[in-house]
Design an enzyme around this catalytic site. Structure first.
Site, PDB file in Angstrom:
ATOM      1  N   ASP A   1       0.257  -7.905  10.924  1.00 15.29           N
ATOM      2  CA  ASP A   1       0.145  -7.168   9.701  1.00 15.29           C
ATOM      3  C   ASP A   1       1.244  -6.435   9.178  1.00 15.29           C
ATOM      4  O   ASP A   1       1.335  -5.164   9.712  1.00 15.29           O
ATOM      5  CB  ASP A   1      -1.086  -6.186   9.983  1.00 15.29           C
ATOM      6  CG  ASP A   1      -1.759  -5.376   8.640  1.00 15.29           C
ATOM      7  OD1 ASP A   1      -1.165  -5.930   7.712  1.00 15.29           O
ATOM      8  OD2 ASP A   1      -2.835  -4.774   8.765  1.00 15.29           O
ATOM      9  N   ALA A   2       1.974  -7.015   8.484  1.00 13.93           N
ATOM     10  CA  ALA A   2       3.342  -6.348   8.199  1.00 13.93           C
ATOM     11  C   ALA A   2       3.479  -6.113   6.518  1.00 13.93           C
ATOM     12  O   ALA A   2       4.325  -5.424   6.458  1.00 13.93           O
ATOM     13  CB  ALA A   2       4.511  -7.421   8.554  1.00 13.93           C
ATOM     14  N   LYS A   3       2.603  -6.815   5.976  1.00 16.12           N
ATOM     15  CA  LYS A   3       2.603  -6.685   4.295  1.00 16.12           C
ATOM     16  C   LYS A   3       4.157  -6.751   3.764  1.00 16.12           C
ATOM     17  O   LYS A   3       4.673  -5.759   3.080  1.00 16.12           O
ATOM     18  CB  LYS A   3       1.877  -5.248   4.034  1.00 16.12           C
ATOM     19  CG  LYS A   3       0.481  -5.387   4.540  1.00 16.12           C
ATOM     20  CD  LYS A   3      -0.076  -4.155   3.849  1.00 16.12           C
ATOM     21  CE  LYS A   3      -1.541  -3.945   4.590  1.00 16.12           C
ATOM     22  NZ  LYS A   3      -1.858  -3.694   6.029  1.00 16.12           N
ATOM     23  N   ARG A   4       4.874  -7.712   4.111  1.00 14.51           N
ATOM     24  CA  ARG A   4       6.130  -7.841   3.606  1.00 14.51           C
ATOM     25  C   ARG A   4       5.967  -8.420   2.080  1.00 14.51           C
ATOM     26  O   ARG A   4       5.213  -9.305   1.858  1.00 14.51           O
ATOM     27  CB  ARG A   4       6.925  -8.781   4.617  1.00 14.51           C
ATOM     28  CG  ARG A   4       7.245  -8.502   5.863  1.00 14.51           C
ATOM     29  CD  ARG A   4       7.758  -7.096   5.872  1.00 14.51           C
ATOM     30  NE  ARG A   4       8.066  -6.690   7.348  1.00 14.51           N
ATOM     31  CZ  ARG A   4       8.095  -5.535   7.902  1.00 14.51           C
ATOM     32  NH1 ARG A   4       7.730  -4.496   7.253  1.00 14.51           N
ATOM     33  NH2 ARG A   4       8.265  -5.132   9.212  1.00 14.51           N
TER      34      ARG A   4
ATOM     35  N   THR B   1       0.538 -10.742   6.928  1.00 10.62           N
ATOM     36  CA  THR B   1       0.114 -10.717   5.535  1.00 10.62           C
ATOM     37  C   THR B   1       1.494 -10.146   4.718  1.00 10.62           C
ATOM     38  O   THR B   1       2.550  -9.891   5.062  1.00 10.62           O
ATOM     39  CB  THR B   1      -0.520  -8.942   5.894  1.00 10.62           C
ATOM     40  OG1 THR B   1       0.277  -8.051   6.319  1.00 10.62           O
ATOM     41  CG2 THR B   1      -1.693  -9.259   6.449  1.00 10.62           C
TER      42      THR B   1
END
Length: 279
Positions: A96-99, A126
């Protein structure tokens, strides 16, 4: 040898282990509630306990990268070990890094999480599409090569998200629906499930969106944020069998005993099985 696609591996994991994703979110408050210090030793103990308790039984573990990065390189080293050990025990790891970025920078993020030679290689990551869905192409291409997956933010549970995600495009669709339609195009023809997933909050109620993307739908918000497994059919409708419910604090607060973590995860998995039809 062509790797097995993430979508197929995820479908198998959910069918055999139950459709549940458990977050690894080492908040300072959680470390304290476990009787641990908010330092590297506490982080390592917390993470190791969660992985050892759950990686051999849940379908997906989802470490939140930020809670490791806050400790610098030593925190990232703990994260690298957690990813390796969780995957070795059979769990799929969703980073879960939402890059979200463009060009070579997005390519570097893709290499970090989606290149098999990277120490942080994960089964999926993510990403944020709100620099334009096309900006995700380096990640989508890297995931296809390595057999990994990408979960794209679509309809998130935070109230602020609506000002972007529910804004209307020139053709009348919401921006979230534009992104969902892109995902559906990426997954077209994939069986049993595509490898490009959407993040859709379980707390949203009626999304007003077409969620039939032939891919997984990560559904954060179960447990501490107020949603329950019983809410899933109402929120996701006909796409509910492809939902990966995500719970973090609802399980993690039952630590530090491994048995408490296992029992809590087992209860959530059973509730999801009861709420979601098998076919």
């Amino acid at each position: 040898m062509t790797p097995e696609p993430f979508g197929a591996r995820l479908r198998h994991a959910m069918d055999t282990r139950g459709p549940l994703c458990v977050g690894i979110d080492p908040h300072a408050s959680l470390l304290t509630s476990w009787g641990l210090n908010d330092d590297i030793a506490g982080l390592e103990r917390f993470t190791r306990t969660v992985v050892e308790a759950l990686a051999d039984r849940v379908a997906v573990l989802k470490p939140q990268s930020a809670f490791f990065e806050r400790f610098g390189s030593r925190g990232v080293a703990v994260l690298e070990k957690a990813v390796e050990e969780a995957r070795a025990a059979g769990a799929l790891v969703l980073m879960d890094a939402k890059r979200g970025d463009i060009g070579s920078t997005m390519g570097a993020y893709a290499a970090t999480y989606l290149d098999k030679d990277s120490p942080l290689f994960s089964d999926a990551v993510t990403v944020s599409p709100y620099l334009g869905f096309g900006s995700l192409r380096p990640a989508l291409d890297a995931a296809a090569v390595s057999g990994a997956g990408v979960f794209v933010l679509a309809l998130t549970s935070n109230p602020e998200g609506a000002e972007v995600q529910r804004a209307t495009a020139g053709d009348g669709r919401t921006l979230a629906q534009v992104m969902l339609d892109h995902m559906a195009a990426e997954n077209e023809g994939a069986t049993p499930l595509g490898s490009v997933g959407a993040v859709v909050g379980a707390t949203l109620g009626d999304t007003g969106a077409d969620l039939a993307i032939n891919g997984p739908l990560l559904a954060p918000g179960i447990g501490a944020q107020g949603a329950t497994p019983a809410d899933l059919p109402r929120v996701f409708g006909a796409a509910v069998r492809n939902v990966v419910p995500s719970v973090s604090r609802g399980v993690l607060r039952h630590g530090p005993d491994a048995s408490g973590l296992r029992e809590a995860a087992g209860r959530f998995a059973d509730e999801v099985r009861s709420a979601v039809p098998e076919s």
